[in-house]
Scaffold this motif. Structure first.
Motif, PDB file in Angstrom:
ATOM      1  N   UNK A  18       0.845  -1.203   0.000  1.00 36.14           N
ATOM      2  CA  UNK A  18       0.000   0.000   0.000  1.00 36.14           C
ATOM      3  C   UNK A  18       0.874   1.243   0.000  1.00 36.14           C
ATOM      4  N   UNK A  19       1.954   1.212   0.796  1.00 34.91           N
ATOM      5  CA  UNK A  19       2.857   2.364   0.881  1.00 34.91           C
ATOM      6  C   UNK A  19       3.544   2.618  -0.463  1.00 34.91           C
ATOM      7  N   UNK A  20       3.998   1.543  -1.110  1.00 32.13           N
ATOM      8  CA  UNK A  20       4.732   1.714  -2.372  1.00 32.13           C
ATOM      9  C   UNK A  20       3.815   2.150  -3.519  1.00 32.13           C
ATOM     10  N   UNK A  21       2.520   1.847  -3.407  1.00 27.63           N
ATOM     11  CA  UNK A  21       1.519   2.267  -4.397  1.00 27.63           C
ATOM     12  C   UNK A  21       1.793   1.699  -5.789  1.00 27.63           C
ATOM     13  N   UNK A  24      -2.958  -0.910  -6.869  1.00 24.97           N
ATOM     14  CA  UNK A  24      -4.018  -0.157  -6.190  1.00 24.97           C
ATOM     15  C   UNK A  24      -4.295  -0.765  -4.820  1.00 24.97           C
ATOM     16  N   UNK A  25      -4.466   0.103  -3.842  1.00 22.96           N
ATOM     17  CA  UNK A  25      -4.610  -0.356  -2.454  1.00 22.96           C
ATOM     18  C   UNK A  25      -5.838  -1.240  -2.241  1.00 22.96           C
ATOM     19  N   UNK A 286     -17.154   2.605  -4.945  1.00 20.26           N
ATOM     20  CA  UNK A 286     -17.080   1.203  -4.522  1.00 20.26           C
ATOM     21  C   UNK A 286     -15.650   0.755  -4.251  1.00 20.26           C
ATOM     22  N   UNK A 287     -14.667   1.367  -4.900  1.00 19.80           N
ATOM     23  CA  UNK A 287     -13.268   1.004  -4.612  1.00 19.80           C
ATOM     24  C   UNK A 287     -12.937   1.306  -3.151  1.00 19.80           C
ATOM     25  N   UNK A 417      -0.177  10.731  -2.508  1.00 16.18           N
ATOM     26  CA  UNK A 417       0.572   9.521  -2.170  1.00 16.18           C
ATOM     27  C   UNK A 417       0.643   9.331  -0.661  1.00 16.18           C
ATOM     28  N   UNK A 418       1.035   8.119  -0.266  1.00 12.51           N
ATOM     29  CA  UNK A 418       1.196   7.805   1.154  1.00 12.51           C
ATOM     30  C   UNK A 418       2.182   8.778   1.797  1.00 12.51           C
ATOM     31  N   UNK A 419       3.304   9.013   1.129  1.00 10.85           N
ATOM     32  CA  UNK A 419       4.351   9.862   1.711  1.00 10.85           C
ATOM     33  C   UNK A 419       3.965  11.334   1.683  1.00 10.85           C
TER      34      UNK A 419
END
Length: 445
Positions: A18-21, A24-25, A286-287, A417-419
């Motif tokens: 999930x972090x690296x993306x 899709x998460x 829905x995602x 993004x996560x970061x």
């Protein structure tokens, strides 16, 4: 390999992906959840039907109901009306708008809950930033964090507070009096820091600003009859949210009832009928819904094998003879864990541990309310609430509001993004914990 090791491995790899993306998460979360079931760490029955280890359908159906409502309300022009009002009240100055939107978000989160609030506020933000040709990402990130700060202040603002209130016997005023002041302080410092984080770089074209300032709110209304019906329905739904305890209805039930009423009475008169009414369901994110389903099962597996409870026990074990140390350990440990896993199962694990600690410190007390309200036990509850609610600001998946904001931004064409989230969220969380530590020390220790 033991179930504990296997569940930690699956969760760790899922979190890493999930972090690296790279993928899709939602796909990763569902795959990780399916592995947990296929390998027998949780059974299918536990994943789908267990209140303790499975999907939290209250959150799922709250999201679905509110997404349907937002999709219908969007057609009335109400969000554009609110966007124009916000811009004109702030003289179309970007930083003033940012502050105003953050304050409104925090107040709504304290009254409703952070999930409902960001679903209502994000469309307004996207509308106003589009008119002024501004990047909405900073606005949306600030609103996500303001919603978590505001939700900390009251019993109804965040689910962990409801759970703590139920276990410790606290009322609405207890939360407002104890956590309200520090939530205001944290929000004030947060808003003050925004100038250094983003305010200095915010600029808007003078011609766009002049155009927005001359807009007439009436011109933004697309269907006056539909708007009137939707406003009344919004008032009814939000009043029901505020009174859900008295009504004895869960927020999910209120959201579903509200969505049904909106589909029955809120859509355009003379529409094409069933096809258009059902289109509001197809437009649900829905995602996002399936990401939450996967995440709930992943975390449920950690709960089942005892990982969450063991982490909670470690927070208490090494400081059990030191009330001040226990309070600070619970505060910071709760923030750290809530940034990684959902705070609801974590609080569910911590509640009985605090009760056990109270019994070990005061073995002669039989009366439960008196036991849980002892001077050395009270700060533990407030430390748990502050850490669990505010720790969610650190990462994208730390709070439901964060996930929703990120997905709404992506839908509008702006990736977060996560970061990118963590660069703002981690300093905000650390600052919140420092202020909370000082507050708890001053108040109790």
């Amino acid at each position: 390999m033991s179930d504990v090791s296997l569940s930690l491995l699956i969760f760790g790899l899922t979190y890493l992906l999930i972090i690296t993306e790279r993928i899709h998460k939602t796909i990763i979360a569902l795959f990780g959840a399916a592995l947990m079931i296929a390998l027998g760490i949780v059974t299918q029955e536990e994943a789908f039907y267990s209140h303790e280890f499975g999907v939290d359908y209250n959150v799922i159906f709250l999201l679905i109901g509110m997404m349907v409502i937002v999709n219908i309300v969007r057609e009335t022009g109400l969000f554009e009306v609110l966007a124009i009002w916000t811009a004109q009240r702030s003289d179309a100055q970007p930083f003033r708008m940012l502050l105003l939107l953050a304050v409104i978000t925090a107040l709504l989160s304290a009254t409703l809950d952070n999930v409902t609030t960001v679903l209502l506020m994000a469309p307004v933000t996207l509308s106003i930033t589009k008119r002024l040709d501004l990047n909405p990402v900073t606005f949306l990130l600030v609103e996500a964090m303001a919603s978590n700060i505001g939700g900390t202040a009251t019993l109804v603002g965040d689910p962990p507070n409801m759970m703590i209130a139920s276990k410790a016997g606290f009322g609405y005023l207890d939360f407002l009096v104890r956590l309200g002041p520090i939530a205001v302080v944290i929000l004030t410092v947060f808003l003050g820091s925004l100038w250094w984080l983003a305010g200095r770089s915010m600029r808007v074209d003078s011609s766009l600003r002049d155009t927005v300032l001359t807009l007439r709110i009436e011109d933004a209304v697309q269907d006056r009859g539909m708007l009137r019906r939707c406003v009344w329905l919004l008032i009814i739904v939000n009043t029901a949210f505020c009174a859900h305890g008295w009504l004895r209805l869960e927020p999910a039930t209120i959201a579903l009832l509200g969505a049904s009423l909106f589909m029955l009475f809120g859509h355009r008169r003379g529409s094409s009928g069933t096809a258009e009414e059902l289109s509001y369901l197809t437009e649900v994110e829905w995602k996002t819904i399936f990401f939450f389903i996967g995440l709930f099962i992943l975390i449920g597996a950690l709960v089942k094998v005892g990982v969450i409870r063991r982490a909670a026990e470690l927070l208490v074990a090494y400081t059990s003879d030191n009330p001040a140390g226990t309070t600070i350990a619970i505060l910071w440990g709760s923030a750290l864990l809530s940034a990684v896993v959902d705070n609801i199962p974590y609080v569910a694990a911590m509640n009985p541990l605090i009760v056990d600690l109270a019994r070990s410190r005061h073995p002669s007390l039989i009366d439960q309310p008196a036991l849980l309200h002892q001077p050395d036990i009270l700060p533990l509850w407030w430390a748990l609430a502050l850490g669990a609610c505010l720790g969610g600001n650190a990462t994208i998946i730390g709070a439901s509001a964060n996930v929703i904001i990120v997905d709404l931004a992506r839908k509008a064409g702006y990736g977060i993004s996560f970061w990118q989230f963590a660069r703002i969220g981690v300093p905000v969380t650390i600052g919140s914990m420092l202020l909370s530590s000082l507050y708890l020390w001053w108040l109790f220790l």
